[in-house]
Design a protein around this motif. Structure first.
Motif, PDB file in Angstrom:
ATOM      1  N   LEU A  74       0.892  -1.101   0.152  1.00 11.51           N
ATOM      2  CA  LEU A  74       0.145  -0.071   0.042  1.00 11.51           C
ATOM      3  C   LEU A  74       0.727   1.245   0.045  1.00 11.51           C
ATOM      4  O   LEU A  74       0.620   2.324  -0.966  1.00 11.51           O
ATOM      5  CB  LEU A  74      -0.842  -0.150   1.162  1.00 11.51           C
ATOM      6  N   ALA A  75       2.055   1.164   0.830  1.00 10.71           N
ATOM      7  CA  ALA A  75       3.041   2.418   0.594  1.00 10.71           C
ATOM      8  C   ALA A  75       3.469   2.702  -0.771  1.00 10.71           C
ATOM      9  O   ALA A  75       3.536   3.744  -1.038  1.00 10.71           O
ATOM     10  CB  ALA A  75       3.981   2.039   1.655  1.00 10.71           C
ATOM     11  N   GLU A  76       3.800   1.680  -1.354  1.00  8.59           N
ATOM     12  CA  GLU A  76       4.412   1.985  -2.758  1.00  8.59           C
ATOM     13  C   GLU A  76       3.304   2.423  -3.698  1.00  8.59           C
ATOM     14  O   GLU A  76       3.549   3.101  -4.539  1.00  8.59           O
ATOM     15  CB  GLU A  76       4.780   0.306  -3.295  1.00  8.59           C
ATOM     16  N   ALA A  77       2.114   1.941  -3.611  1.00 11.95           N
ATOM     17  CA  ALA A  77       0.799   2.425  -4.253  1.00 11.95           C
ATOM     18  C   ALA A  77       0.624   3.928  -3.740  1.00 11.95           C
ATOM     19  O   ALA A  77       0.443   4.569  -4.713  1.00 11.95           O
ATOM     20  CB  ALA A  77      -0.428   1.493  -4.030  1.00 11.95           C
ATOM     21  N   GLY A  83      -2.148  12.074  -6.183  1.00 11.44           N
ATOM     22  CA  GLY A  83      -2.762  12.943  -5.088  1.00 11.44           C
ATOM     23  C   GLY A  83      -2.275  12.425  -3.694  1.00 11.44           C
ATOM     24  O   GLY A  83      -1.324  11.641  -3.499  1.00 11.44           O
ATOM     25  N   ALA A  84      -2.780  12.827  -2.559  1.00 11.80           N
ATOM     26  CA  ALA A  84      -2.389  12.490  -1.365  1.00 11.80           C
ATOM     27  C   ALA A  84      -3.701  12.087  -0.523  1.00 11.80           C
ATOM     28  O   ALA A  84      -4.082  12.820   0.076  1.00 11.80           O
ATOM     29  CB  ALA A  84      -1.713  13.724  -0.678  1.00 11.80           C
ATOM     30  N   PRO A  85      -4.180  10.885  -0.736  1.00 16.66           N
ATOM     31  CA  PRO A  85      -5.515  10.323  -0.108  1.00 16.66           C
ATOM     32  C   PRO A  85      -5.216  10.035   1.478  1.00 16.66           C
ATOM     33  O   PRO A  85      -3.967   9.839   1.607  1.00 16.66           O
ATOM     34  CB  PRO A  85      -5.883   9.050  -0.769  1.00 16.66           C
ATOM     35  N   THR A  86      -6.066  10.541   2.254  1.00 13.80           N
ATOM     36  CA  THR A  86      -5.871  10.351   3.673  1.00 13.80           C
ATOM     37  C   THR A  86      -5.973   8.743   3.961  1.00 13.80           C
ATOM     38  O   THR A  86      -6.891   7.805   3.291  1.00 13.80           O
ATOM     39  CB  THR A  86      -7.318  10.614   4.381  1.00 13.80           C
ATOM     40  N   VAL A  87      -5.240   8.384   4.958  1.00 15.22           N
ATOM     41  CA  VAL A  87      -4.866   7.087   5.056  1.00 15.22           C
ATOM     42  C   VAL A  87      -5.418   6.567   6.422  1.00 15.22           C
ATOM     43  O   VAL A  87      -5.189   7.247   7.501  1.00 15.22           O
ATOM     44  CB  VAL A  87      -3.602   6.646   5.052  1.00 15.22           C
ATOM     45  N   LEU A  88      -6.418   5.615   6.608  1.00 12.34           N
ATOM     46  CA  LEU A  88      -6.887   5.158   7.722  1.00 12.34           C
ATOM     47  C   LEU A  88      -6.340   3.627   8.095  1.00 12.34           C
ATOM     48  O   LEU A  88      -6.746   2.851   7.264  1.00 12.34           O
ATOM     49  CB  LEU A  88      -8.468   5.278   8.027  1.00 12.34           C
ATOM     50  N   TYR A  89      -5.793   3.422   9.297  1.00 11.34           N
ATOM     51  CA  TYR A  89      -5.379   1.910   9.170  1.00 11.34           C
ATOM     52  C   TYR A  89      -6.153   1.272  10.239  1.00 11.34           C
ATOM     53  O   TYR A  89      -6.305   1.811  11.748  1.00 11.34           O
ATOM     54  CB  TYR A  89      -4.141   2.053   9.685  1.00 11.34           C
ATOM     55  N   ALA A  90      -6.517   0.134  10.169  1.00 12.53           N
ATOM     56  CA  ALA A  90      -7.113  -0.604  11.150  1.00 12.53           C
ATOM     57  C   ALA A  90      -6.099  -1.495  11.997  1.00 12.53           C
ATOM     58  O   ALA A  90      -5.776  -2.365  11.685  1.00 12.53           O
ATOM     59  CB  ALA A  90      -8.101  -1.746  10.493  1.00 12.53           C
ATOM     60  N   LEU A 112       2.907   2.610   7.295  1.00 15.39           N
ATOM     61  CA  LEU A 112       1.939   3.656   6.716  1.00 15.39           C
ATOM     62  C   LEU A 112       1.886   4.969   7.057  1.00 15.39           C
ATOM     63  O   LEU A 112       1.822   6.025   6.286  1.00 15.39           O
ATOM     64  CB  LEU A 112       0.393   2.863   7.004  1.00 15.39           C
ATOM     65  N   ALA A 113       2.312   5.191   8.247  1.00 16.53           N
ATOM     66  CA  ALA A 113       2.408   6.450   8.784  1.00 16.53           C
ATOM     67  C   ALA A 113       3.394   7.128   8.120  1.00 16.53           C
ATOM     68  O   ALA A 113       3.459   8.387   7.797  1.00 16.53           O
ATOM     69  CB  ALA A 113       2.838   6.443  10.274  1.00 16.53           C
ATOM     70  N   GLU A 114       4.812   6.519   7.772  1.00 16.01           N
ATOM     71  CA  GLU A 114       6.008   7.030   6.970  1.00 16.01           C
ATOM     72  C   GLU A 114       5.621   7.631   5.571  1.00 16.01           C
ATOM     73  O   GLU A 114       5.973   8.400   5.142  1.00 16.01           O
ATOM     74  CB  GLU A 114       6.972   5.988   7.112  1.00 16.01           C
ATOM     75  N   ALA A 183      -7.528  15.500   9.588  1.00 12.10           N
ATOM     76  CA  ALA A 183      -6.290  16.168   9.234  1.00 12.10           C
ATOM     77  C   ALA A 183      -5.098  15.936   9.985  1.00 12.10           C
ATOM     78  O   ALA A 183      -5.330  15.808  11.174  1.00 12.10           O
ATOM     79  CB  ALA A 183      -6.498  17.895   8.890  1.00 12.10           C
ATOM     80  N   GLY A 184      -3.925  15.848   9.296  1.00  6.68           N
ATOM     81  CA  GLY A 184      -2.713  15.634  10.217  1.00  6.68           C
ATOM     82  C   GLY A 184      -2.543  14.204  10.619  1.00  6.68           C
ATOM     83  O   GLY A 184      -3.073  13.350   9.967  1.00  6.68           O
ATOM     84  N   VAL A 185      -1.999  13.748  11.819  1.00  5.09           N
ATOM     85  CA  VAL A 185      -1.719  12.459  12.207  1.00  5.09           C
ATOM     86  C   VAL A 185      -2.711  12.321  13.436  1.00  5.09           C
ATOM     87  O   VAL A 185      -2.665  13.125  14.475  1.00  5.09           O
ATOM     88  CB  VAL A 185      -0.257  12.369  12.540  1.00  5.09           C
TER      89      VAL A 185
END
Length: 362
Positions: A74-77, A83-90, A112-114, A183-185
């Motif tokens: 997912l990080a490579e994708a 763009g820069a889609p928001t990432v939510l991680y379970a 994913l955070a990185e 927004a943000g982390v």
């Protein structure tokens, strides 16, 4: 918004997609094993990514390495996305606990955070406790799913009592939806309900004992309602219709359609002309009962987001209970030549501001 969901066909992924369908107008991009190779292209079309895909049952090394590998994919994708889609991680409360699963989930969160930071994208780490809910797999998704399976099968489950915090899977899905605009982390830990392993089993056994007779068990708390809906899902469709006794004398007949133990609820009666269909919706939380007491009907149900359809032909001459499982679209059609008379019951009073009714064709 266009929401990409990985692990879309899994337990949490399916529930999340159903809730997105019910309470939002977002477009959902479902990603699973079959189209995982298309991840770079699909991520590029998304406004937000819900990374739910994970490995929790496999040889220990595969669990640890596999969860980190999915995150790297997912990080490579994300890196290749325009763009820069928001990432939510379970994520899980077990992250970093030293087990292969906890280690792999913690590594995935860091990856994913990185990746999100490198893209200037928002990142939300959703830390989930023990999940349970409808259509969980026994011996796989949760101990609740295992208990439900064994209670219905009449098998004694092994119990190692301990305190545990439970979160219904639909509440986990709502936690993702609530954070789509973050927004943000962010680090989010949805509020779970404290209980005990033995207490859960005792509740399920009591509910099953009442329900197998057609009676509604006491539903005094949201946890009890969610456990009951989980139990009903495991019983459907094999345990329906639940037969009722018609008491007849010279005056006529009487059928007890609902016997509820300590629950609030609402009963109503409808008449339906021949050939007419009612319903065509689903519920996320309501327990709803149909009992045909006059005429003939076909009750059909479809599990949301699938082609799985179950139908029951019922006759008021032999009344029987068909309860609508949550997350299944349902309808009732008058298949006779006379007026259809149906008694309905739900476990909560109708609230026009929160009907828990979502249109969906069967």
């Amino acid at each position: 918004m266009r929401i990409l969901v990985t692990g879309a066909s899994g337990f949490l992924g399916w529930h999340t997609r159903v809730r997105l369908r019910a309470v939002t107008d977002h477009d959902v991009i479902a990603v699973g094993a079959a189209n995982w190779r298309d991840l770079p292209e699909l991520v590029g079309a998304a406004d937000a990514v819900l990374h739910i895909a994970g490995i929790n049952r496999a040889p220990e090394r595969q669990v640890e390495v596999g969860n980190a590998r999915l995150a790297r994919d997912l990080a490579e994708a994300l890196d290749r996305a325009p763009g820069a889609p928001t990432v939510l991680y379970a994520n899980t409360i077990q992250a970093g606990n030293g087990t292969p699963y906890g280690t792999g989930k913690a590594q995935a969160a860091a990856i994913l955070a990185e990746a999100a930071a490198a893209k200037g994208a928002s990142f939300v780490d959703v830390v989930l406790p023990n999940l349970f809910g409808e259509h969980g797999r026994p011996e796989y998704n949760s101990f609740v799913a295992t208990f439900v399976h064994k209670v219905v099968a009449g098998e004694p489950p092994e119990v190692q009592d301990r305190e545990v915090a439970l979160l219904h899977v639909q509440d986990a899905a709502q936690a993702f939806i609530d954070q789509l605009g973050s927004a943000g982390v962010q680090r989010v830990t949805p509020t779970a309900t404290p209980t005990g392993v033995a207490a859960v089993l005792e509740t399920l056994r009591a509910q099953f004992a009442a329900y197998r007779r057609g009676e509604m068990p006491a539903l005094r708390s949201r946890l009890e309602v969610n456990l009951f809906n989980t139990l009903r899902a495991a019983m459907f469709p094999a345990h329906y219709p639940i037969p009722l006794v018609r008491h007849t004398d010279q005056r006529g007949s009487l059928v007890e359609t609902v016997r509820a133990h300590g629950s609030e609820g609402q009963t109503f009666v409808s008449t339906t002309a021949p050939g007419v269909t009612r319903g065509q919706h689903f519920h996320l939380r309501k327990a709803e009962r149909f009992v045909v007491v006059g005429g003939r009907a076909r009750i059909s149900l479809r599990k949301v987001l699938t082609d799985e359809v179950v139908s029951f032909d019922v006759d008021g001459a032999s009344p029987g209970i068909i309860d609508m499982p949550t997350l299944w679209a349902h309808e009732i059609t008058n298949t006779g030549d006379s007026e259809l008379i149906t008694v309905f019951w739900t476990n909560e009073l109708f609230d026009p501001e929160d009907t828990d009714t979502y249109p969906e064709d069967v």
